[in-house]
Design an enzyme around this catalytic site. Structure first.
Site, PDB file in Angstrom:
ATOM      1  N   ASN A   1       0.755  -1.482  -0.145  1.00 53.16           N
ATOM      2  CA  ASN A   1       0.372   0.123   0.371  1.00 53.16           C
ATOM      3  C   ASN A   1       1.044   1.342  -0.011  1.00 53.16           C
ATOM      4  OD1 ASN A   1      -2.347   1.288   0.267  1.00 53.16           O
ATOM      5  ND2 ASN A   1      -2.003   1.457   2.660  1.00 53.16           N
ATOM      6  N   TRP A   2       0.766   1.916  -1.429  1.00 52.06           N
ATOM      7  CA  TRP A   2       1.931   3.242  -1.285  1.00 52.06           C
ATOM      8  C   TRP A   2       1.253   4.380  -0.588  1.00 52.06           C
ATOM      9  CZ3 TRP A   2       3.908   2.763  -7.151  1.00 52.06           C
ATOM     10  CH2 TRP A   2       5.135   1.947  -7.124  1.00 52.06           C
ATOM     11  N   LYS A   3       0.451   4.057  -0.397  1.00 51.57           N
ATOM     12  CA  LYS A   3      -0.216   5.435   0.975  1.00 51.57           C
ATOM     13  C   LYS A   3      -0.186   6.974  -0.723  1.00 51.57           C
ATOM     14  CE  LYS A   3       0.300   3.111   4.948  1.00 51.57           C
ATOM     15  NZ  LYS A   3       0.086   3.051   6.460  1.00 51.57           N
TER      16      LYS A   3
ATOM     17  N   GLU B   1      -6.237   5.067   8.015  1.00 52.27           N
ATOM     18  CA  GLU B   1      -5.722   6.398   7.532  1.00 52.27           C
ATOM     19  C   GLU B   1      -7.128   6.888   7.112  1.00 52.27           C
ATOM     20  OE1 GLU B   1      -2.817   5.574   5.607  1.00 52.27           O
ATOM     21  OE2 GLU B   1      -1.510   4.845   7.579  1.00 52.27           O
TER      22      GLU B   1
ATOM     23  N   GLU C   1      -4.986  -5.342  10.295  1.00 55.44           N
ATOM     24  CA  GLU C   1      -4.363  -4.239  10.616  1.00 55.44           C
ATOM     25  C   GLU C   1      -4.555  -3.645  12.117  1.00 55.44           C
ATOM     26  OE1 GLU C   1      -2.108  -2.605   6.740  1.00 55.44           O
ATOM     27  OE2 GLU C   1      -3.927  -1.863   6.952  1.00 55.44           O
TER      28      GLU C   1
ATOM     29  N   HIS D   1      -8.726   1.471   5.077  1.00 56.16           N
ATOM     30  CA  HIS D   1      -7.889   1.186   5.783  1.00 56.16           C
ATOM     31  C   HIS D   1      -7.975   2.154   6.367  1.00 56.16           C
ATOM     32  CE1 HIS D   1      -3.719   2.837   6.334  1.00 56.16           C
ATOM     33  NE2 HIS D   1      -3.307   1.462   5.984  1.00 56.16           N
TER      34      HIS D   1
ATOM     35  N   GLY E   1       2.659   2.186  10.874  1.00 58.30           N
ATOM     36  CA  GLY E   1       4.076   2.945  10.639  1.00 58.30           C
ATOM     37  C   GLY E   1       4.192   3.599  11.791  1.00 58.30           C
TER      38      GLY E   1
ATOM     39  N   SER F   1       3.884  -2.744  10.067  1.00 60.08           N
ATOM     40  CA  SER F   1       5.339  -2.541  10.152  1.00 60.08           C
ATOM     41  C   SER F   1       5.463  -4.118  10.009  1.00 60.08           C
ATOM     42  CB  SER F   1       5.524  -2.031  11.574  1.00 60.08           C
ATOM     43  OG  SER F   1       5.197  -0.797  11.815  1.00 60.08           O
TER      44      SER F   1
ATOM     45  N   GLY G   1       5.381   1.316   4.873  1.00 63.36           N
ATOM     46  CA  GLY G   1       6.859   1.564   4.567  1.00 63.36           C
ATOM     47  C   GLY G   1       7.592   0.597   3.641  1.00 63.36           C
TER      48      GLY G   1
HETATM   49  P1  13P Z   1       3.674   0.193   7.551  1.00 63.79           P
HETATM   50  O1  13P Z   1       3.864  -0.483   6.886  1.00 63.79           O
HETATM   51  O2  13P Z   1       3.915   1.663   7.042  1.00 63.79           O
HETATM   52  O3  13P Z   1       3.317  -0.187   9.266  1.00 63.79           O
HETATM   53  O4  13P Z   1       2.025   0.371   7.244  1.00 63.79           O
HETATM   54  C1  13P Z   1       0.716  -0.619   6.823  1.00 63.79           C
HETATM   55  C2  13P Z   1      -0.299  -0.148   6.505  1.00 63.79           C
HETATM   56  O5  13P Z   1      -0.927   0.448   6.772  1.00 63.79           O
HETATM   57  C3  13P Z   1      -0.458  -0.772   5.359  1.00 63.79           C
HETATM   58  O6  13P Z   1      -1.563  -0.890   4.609  1.00 63.79           O
END
Ligand code: 13P
Length: 256
Positions: free
Chosen positions: A13-15, A101, A171, A99, A177, A217, A239
Site C-alpha cells: 500500500n503505497w499510500k 487512515e 491491521e 484502511h 507506521g 510494520s 513503508g
Molecule cells: P506500515 O507497513 O508502514 O506500517 O503500513 C501498514 C499499512 O498501513 C498497510 O496498509
C-alpha cells in the site's frame, strides 16, 4: 488447512507516495526482482494518478495493480471521488477499502466501508478490506469484540459468492507506521478470530477459503515469522513496499 487451500498474497500500500514516473521505476524494479517468484500473488496499490503508468509498467509481469479507495455510487456529484467502473476501465483488479487512515482522517465508518465494498464487488473489483483495533481497545482487552464487530458490519449483506473476491487485512492501528509489529502470536490470534467470525456468518468452507493478511510494520525482518502462522495468508505492507529491494524480500518470504 492452510497454504494448500489459500495462496499467499503480498500487497503493497503505497499510500500518498510516488509520482507516476517514480511508480514506473519502482514497479519495473519490483517486477524484475520477482519474475521467478510464483509462489504468491504480488499486488501494488498505488495513488489514483499513478494508475495508467503503473498498469503499463506491470503489463506482462507478476505484479498486479490495485487502487486505495473507491466510491459507493456509480457516478454523480461526489467531488474528489472515483467510481468502480473508472478503476476497472483503467485496468485495476484490486482495491483497498476501509484502511485505518481513511477511518481516522477521512470519516470512514463501518457503514461506508460496507457500501464501498459492495460497490467495488459489483464493479468486478477484488477488495482488500482493512480492519483492526486501536491501542486503547487492545489495552482495554476488547480487541476480539472490536474486530468481530468490524468484520460483521463491514461484510453485512455480502454473499458467500462475494467472499471469493474479498481479502481481509488485519491491521492493528497501533502497529501501522510505528515500527511496533504485532507478534506473530498476537497477529495469529486475531486472524483466527476473524476467520471464526466469517465461519459463523457463512460456513467453514467459506472461512477456510478467505485470505487474511496481516499489516502493520511488516518488513523483510519479521515477514517470515508472521507468514508462518496458519491463519496469516499474506501481508499488506506500507513503508517497506516503497523500496523494491525490501518489498521483494517479503515476497520471497511468502514463497514457502
Ligand atoms: P506500515 O507497513 O508502514 O506500517 O503500513 C501498514 C499499512 O498501513 C498497510 O496498509
Amino acid at each position: 488447512m492452510k497454504k494448500e487451500v489459500r495462496r499467499a498474497i503480498i500487497a503493497g500500500n503505497w499510500k500518498m507516495n510516488m509520482t507516476p514516473s517514480a511508480a514506473k521505476e519502482a514497479i519495473g524494479k519490483t517486477a524484475e526482482l520477482t519474475k521467478d517468484m510464483n509462489g504468491c500473488d504480488v499486488i501494488l496499490c498505488v495513488p489514483f494518478v499513478d494508475i495508467p503508468a503503473a498498469v503499463e509498467a506491470a503489463k506482462g509481469t507478476n505484479v498486479k495493480i490495485g487502487a486505495q479507495n473507491v466510491h459507493f455510487e456509480k457516478k454523480g456529484a461526489f467531488t474528489g471521488e472515483i467510481a468502480g467502473d473508472m478503476l476497472v476501465e483503467c485496468g485495476i483488479e484490486y482495491v483497498i477499502i476501509g484502511h485505518s487512515e481513511r477511518r481516522q482522517y477521512f470519516g470512514e465508518t463501518d457503514k461506508t466501508v460496507n457500501l464501498r465494498t459492495k460497490a467495488a464487488l459489483e464493479a468486478g473489483l477484488k477488495v482488500i478490506l482493512c480492519l483492526g483495533e486501536v491501542l486503547e481497545e487492545r489495552e482495554a482487552g476488547i480487541t476480539s469484540e472490536i474486530v468481530s464487530m468490524q468484520t460483521k458490519l463491514d461484510l453485512a449483506g455480502l454473499s458467500a459468492e462475494d467472499m471469493k473476491n474479498v481479502i481481509i487485512a488485519y491491521e492493528p492501528v497501533w502497529a501501522i507506521g510505528t515500527g511496533l509489529t504485532a507478534t506473530p502470536e498476537q497477529a495469529e490470534e486475531v486472524c483466527a478470530i476473524i476467520r471464526n467470525v466469517i465461519a459463523g456468518l457463512y460456513s467453514e468452507e467459506v472461512a477456510e477459503g478467505v485470505t487474511i493478511q496481516y499489516g502493520g510494520s511488516m518488513n523483510e525482518g519479521n515477514a517470515a515469522a508472521l507468514l508462518s502462522k496458519v491463519n496469516i495468508d499474506g501481508g499488506l505492507i506500507g513503508g517497506a513496499s516503497l523500496v523494491p529491494e525490501k518489498f521483494v524480500q517479503i515476497v520471497e518470504a511468502a514463497q514457502a
